[in-house]
Design a protein around this motif. Structure first.
Motif, short mmCIF file in Angstrom:
data_model
loop_
_atom_site.label_atom_id
_atom_site.label_comp_id
_atom_site.label_asym_id
_atom_site.label_seq_id
_atom_site.Cartn_x
_atom_site.Cartn_y
_atom_site.Cartn_z
N GLU A 1 41.23 -6.39 111.41
CA GLU A 1 40.26 -6.61 112.49
C GLU A 1 40.65 -5.70 113.64
OE1 GLU A 1 37.68 -8.80 112.21
OE2 GLU A 1 38.36 -9.55 110.26
N VAL A 2 39.67 -5.01 114.23
CA VAL A 2 39.93 -4.08 115.33
C VAL A 2 39.16 -4.53 116.56
CG1 VAL A 2 39.83 -1.67 116.08
CG2 VAL A 2 40.16 -2.20 113.64
N THR A 3 39.85 -4.53 117.71
CA THR A 3 39.19 -4.82 118.97
C THR A 3 39.45 -3.68 119.96
OG1 THR A 3 41.07 -6.11 119.79
CG2 THR A 3 39.32 -7.34 118.71
N TYR A 4 38.50 -3.50 120.86
CA TYR A 4 38.57 -2.46 121.88
C TYR A 4 38.16 -3.11 123.19
CZ TYR A 4 37.66 2.18 124.01
OH TYR A 4 37.66 3.31 124.80
N PHE A 5 39.06 -3.15 124.16
CA PHE A 5 38.83 -3.85 125.42
C PHE A 5 38.39 -5.29 125.20
CE2 PHE A 5 38.25 0.57 126.94
CZ PHE A 5 39.25 0.58 127.90
N GLY A 6 39.01 -5.94 124.18
CA GLY A 6 38.72 -7.34 123.90
C GLY A 6 37.49 -7.60 123.05
N TRP A 7 36.73 -6.56 122.74
CA TRP A 7 35.52 -6.71 121.92
C TRP A 7 35.83 -6.39 120.47
CZ3 TRP A 7 30.78 -8.23 123.82
CH2 TRP A 7 30.67 -8.30 125.20
N HIS A 8 35.42 -7.28 119.56
CA HIS A 8 35.58 -7.04 118.13
C HIS A 8 34.63 -5.91 117.75
CE1 HIS A 8 34.80 -7.59 113.83
NE2 HIS A 8 36.08 -7.90 113.81
N ILE A 9 35.16 -4.82 117.18
CA ILE A 9 34.31 -3.68 116.86
C ILE A 9 34.30 -3.30 115.38
CG2 ILE A 9 34.41 -2.67 119.17
CD1 ILE A 9 36.46 -0.64 117.94
N HIS A 10 35.28 -3.79 114.62
CA HIS A 10 35.34 -3.34 113.22
C HIS A 10 36.18 -4.30 112.39
CE1 HIS A 10 35.24 -0.44 109.94
NE2 HIS A 10 36.55 -0.56 109.82
N SER A 11 35.76 -4.49 111.14
CA SER A 11 36.52 -5.26 110.15
C SER A 11 36.53 -4.49 108.85
CB SER A 11 35.87 -6.63 109.88
OG SER A 11 35.85 -7.41 111.03
N GLU A 12 37.60 -4.59 108.12
CA GLU A 12 37.63 -4.00 106.78
C GLU A 12 38.62 -4.78 105.93
OE1 GLU A 12 40.47 -0.15 107.23
OE2 GLU A 12 38.52 0.03 108.18
N THR A 13 38.36 -4.78 104.63
CA THR A 13 39.22 -5.46 103.66
C THR A 13 39.59 -4.46 102.58
OG1 THR A 13 38.12 -7.57 104.10
CG2 THR A 13 39.36 -7.40 102.05
N HIS A 14 40.89 -4.44 102.24
CA HIS A 14 41.40 -3.52 101.22
C HIS A 14 42.13 -4.31 100.15
CE1 HIS A 14 40.60 0.04 103.67
NE2 HIS A 14 40.97 -0.72 104.70
N ASP A 15 42.06 -3.83 98.93
CA ASP A 15 42.83 -4.39 97.82
C ASP A 15 44.30 -4.05 98.07
OD1 ASP A 15 44.03 -5.11 95.44
OD2 ASP A 15 42.67 -3.95 94.18
N LEU A 16 45.15 -5.06 98.11
CA LEU A 16 46.58 -4.85 98.35
C LEU A 16 47.16 -3.86 97.35
CD1 LEU A 16 49.23 -5.59 99.83
CD2 LEU A 16 49.48 -7.48 98.21
N CYS A 17 46.74 -3.95 96.10
CA CYS A 17 47.30 -3.08 95.05
C CYS A 17 46.86 -1.63 95.19
CB CYS A 17 46.95 -3.64 93.67
SG CYS A 17 47.70 -5.26 93.40
N ALA A 18 45.84 -1.36 96.01
CA ALA A 18 45.45 0.02 96.30
C ALA A 18 46.31 0.62 97.42
CB ALA A 18 43.97 0.09 96.69
N GLU A 19 47.03 -0.25 98.15
CA GLU A 19 47.83 0.19 99.29
C GLU A 19 49.34 0.14 99.02
OE1 GLU A 19 45.99 1.41 101.73
OE2 GLU A 19 44.14 0.65 100.87
N THR A 20 49.73 -0.50 97.91
CA THR A 20 51.13 -0.57 97.50
C THR A 20 51.17 -0.73 95.98
OG1 THR A 20 53.28 -1.59 97.96
CG2 THR A 20 51.39 -3.09 97.71
N THR A 21 52.35 -0.67 95.41
CA THR A 21 52.51 -0.84 93.96
C THR A 21 52.55 -2.34 93.63
OG1 THR A 21 53.78 1.20 93.86
CG2 THR A 21 53.98 -0.28 91.99
N CYS A 22 51.69 -2.75 92.72
CA CYS A 22 51.67 -4.15 92.28
C CYS A 22 52.17 -4.24 90.85
CB CYS A 22 50.25 -4.71 92.35
SG CYS A 22 49.73 -5.08 94.04
N PRO A 23 52.80 -5.33 90.47
CA PRO A 23 53.13 -6.44 91.36
C PRO A 23 54.21 -6.04 92.35
CG PRO A 23 54.14 -6.80 89.23
CD PRO A 23 53.31 -5.54 89.11
N VAL A 24 54.14 -6.64 93.56
CA VAL A 24 55.18 -6.42 94.56
C VAL A 24 56.37 -7.27 94.15
CG1 VAL A 24 55.79 -6.70 96.99
CG2 VAL A 24 53.46 -5.97 96.37
N GLU A 25 57.51 -6.63 94.00
CA GLU A 25 58.73 -7.33 93.60
C GLU A 25 59.37 -8.00 94.82
OE1 GLU A 25 59.66 -7.58 90.44
OE2 GLU A 25 58.07 -6.25 89.75
#
Length: 149
Positions: free
Chosen positions: A72-96
């Motif tokens: 979740e991203v805010t700018y001057f207290g205003w929510h401006i953006h949300s995004e969801t990513h697959d954990l396994c696309a950002e690290t090696t799964c399974p995480v040991e």
């Protein structure tokens, strides 16, 4: 070596240096299963229209088969953006069990306003259980990038 060559080398070095940012847990007294050691942002400040990489160094006491990162991203207290990513696309799964890294790269649009932004990142396991929640700030540089010209 000429002054121009030295200046050019310093500028290149300055853009590839990773900067560690201050991180806080979303809830001060929560016992998160994933402990975040540090967040590195490269480059810092982030240049509009250029790739930025966020690297999160963390530790877990149990293996993680998969899950999601919710940002979740805010700018001057205003929510401006949300995004969801697959954990396994950002690290090696399974995480040991033990130390691991989560890395995400992204190019911010050239029209992104300069300034300080607040990010909140939650890591959820495959059953949607919250493993950690952190908050930190990022700075977007005010110098226009080549993509803006």
């Amino acid at each position: 070596m000429s002054r121009i060559a030295i200046l050019a080398l310093l500028l290149v070095f300055a853009t590839i240096v990773r900067a560690t940012t201050d991180v806080q847990y979303c809830e001060k007294n929560a016992e998160y299963e994933v402990k975040v050691k540090e967040v590195n942002i490269s480059p810092n400040p982030i240049a509009r229209g250029e790739p930025a990489t966020f690297t999160i160094s963390a530790n877990t006491g149990r293996g993680i088969k998969g899950g999601k990162l919710v940002i979740e991203v805010t700018y001057f207290g205003w929510h401006i953006h949300s995004e969801t990513h697959d954990l396994c696309a950002e690290t090696t799964c399974p995480v040991e069990t033990g130390d691991f890294l989560v890395a995400h790269s992204q190019v911010l649009p050239g029209y992104t306003p300069p300034g300080s932004y607040s990010l909140q990142m939650k890591m959820l396991d495959s059953q949607k259980k919250e493993l950690t929640c952190i908050k930190f700030s990022i700075d977007i540089g005010s110098v226009p990038s080549v993509a803006d010209m």
